[in-house]
Design an enzyme around this catalytic site. Structure first.
Site, PDB file in Angstrom:
ATOM      1  CG  HIS A  77      -2.092  -0.959   0.994  1.00 15.85           C
ATOM      2  ND1 HIS A  77      -1.924  -2.318   1.105  1.00 15.85           N
ATOM      3  CD2 HIS A  77      -3.373  -0.760   0.615  1.00 15.85           C
ATOM      4  CE1 HIS A  77      -3.069  -2.919   0.813  1.00 15.85           C
ATOM      5  NE2 HIS A  77      -3.966  -1.996   0.510  1.00 15.85           N
ATOM      6  CD  GLN A  98      -3.729   7.955  -1.172  1.00 22.81           C
ATOM      7  OE1 GLN A  98      -3.310   9.057  -0.835  1.00 22.81           O
ATOM      8  NE2 GLN A  98      -2.965   6.870  -1.144  1.00 22.81           N
ATOM      9  CB  VAL A 130      -3.402   0.006   5.431  1.00 21.56           C
ATOM     10  CG1 VAL A 130      -4.513  -0.248   4.412  1.00 21.56           C
ATOM     11  CG2 VAL A 130      -2.047  -0.234   4.788  1.00 21.56           C
TER      12      VAL A 130
HETATM   13  N1  GUN Z   1      -6.916   3.075   2.041  1.00 15.29           N
HETATM   14  C1  GUN Z   1      -7.566   3.170   0.879  1.00 15.29           C
HETATM   15  N2  GUN Z   1      -6.731   3.374  -0.114  1.00 15.29           N
HETATM   16  C2  GUN Z   1      -5.493   3.410   0.449  1.00 15.29           C
HETATM   17  C3  GUN Z   1      -4.214   3.631  -0.071  1.00 15.29           C
HETATM   18  O1  GUN Z   1      -4.015   3.828  -1.261  1.00 15.29           O
HETATM   19  N3  GUN Z   1      -3.179   3.620   0.824  1.00 15.29           N
HETATM   20  C4  GUN Z   1      -3.355   3.423   2.157  1.00 15.29           C
HETATM   21  N4  GUN Z   1      -2.289   3.458   2.951  1.00 15.29           N
HETATM   22  N5  GUN Z   1      -4.560   3.214   2.674  1.00 15.29           N
HETATM   23  C5  GUN Z   1      -5.598   3.219   1.805  1.00 15.29           C
END
Ligand code: GUN
Length: 179
Positions: A77, A98, A130
């Site tokens: 991620h 995001q 995350v």
């Molecule tokens: N939650 C939803 N999308 C993301 C992402 O792209 N990165 C992280 N760290 N958490 C998320």
């Protein structure tokens, strides 16, 4: 409690070959098509033809995976409001998640806060923070970030896996026609 989403996915996972399944659903887990492959090997039935049905099976595959495989999915991620996001280098799903949470509209101070928290979190836990951002704005995300930084590593590993399973479910729902 949200109601289960029983609308059918297209193509129907139970009708997919291994190649089709990874082609259409391999990216539901960030850079980790092996989760879809494991679901196919396990056996996909018509009960898995809805977002909730497939999300549950794929989530089970992740829960049953080795601790190394789980860590590798967490590490796949990108940082929230991080450099890769600013450089436009995220997957399509991460970009829209995001942006949906307004992370592309942070003030310079907020970007700096995210940068500090991203680095501090990774230093403490060895993997990125995350969180399923759907329905959250950047203030709620920052508050969760600050709070989770105080947890122990076992709690954060478990939370990250739970959040990734939630993200996958939202991604499957967003694949429904008209969503
Ligand atoms: N939650 C939803 N999308 C993301 C992402 O792209 N990165 C992280 N760290 N958490 C998320």
């Amino acid at each position: 409690m949200t109601l289960p989403d029983t609308r059918p996915l297209s193509p129907a996972p139970s009708k997919c070959s291994l190649e089709m399944l990874t082609h259409h659903y391999g990216d539901v887990y960030e850079h980790s098509p092996w989760v879809a492959e494991a679901a196919w090997q396990h056996g996909i039935t018509e009960a898995h033809d809805t977002p909730d049905g497939l999300a549950e099976l794929m989530g089970l595959m992740l829960q049953q995976a080795s601790s190394e495989q789980q860590i590798s999915v967490i590490r796949a991620h990108p940082d929230l409001a991080g450099k890769a996001a600013m450089a436009g280098e995220l997957t399509q799903d991460s970009t829209s998640e995001q942006a949906g949470a307004g992370l592309d509209q942070c003030s310079p101070d907020e970007f700096a806060r995210f940068e500090y928290l991203n680095e501090t979190y990774k230093e403490k836990f060895g993997f990125p923070f995350v969180i399923a951002v759907k329905g959250l704005d950047r203030h709620a995300i920052l508050a969760a970030f600050e709070a989770r930084l105080h947890n122990d590593i076992a709690t954060e590993r478990r939370t990250a896996i739970e959040q990734i399973i939630r993200i996958a479910r939202f991604r499957l729902i967003s694949r429904l026609a008209g969503s």
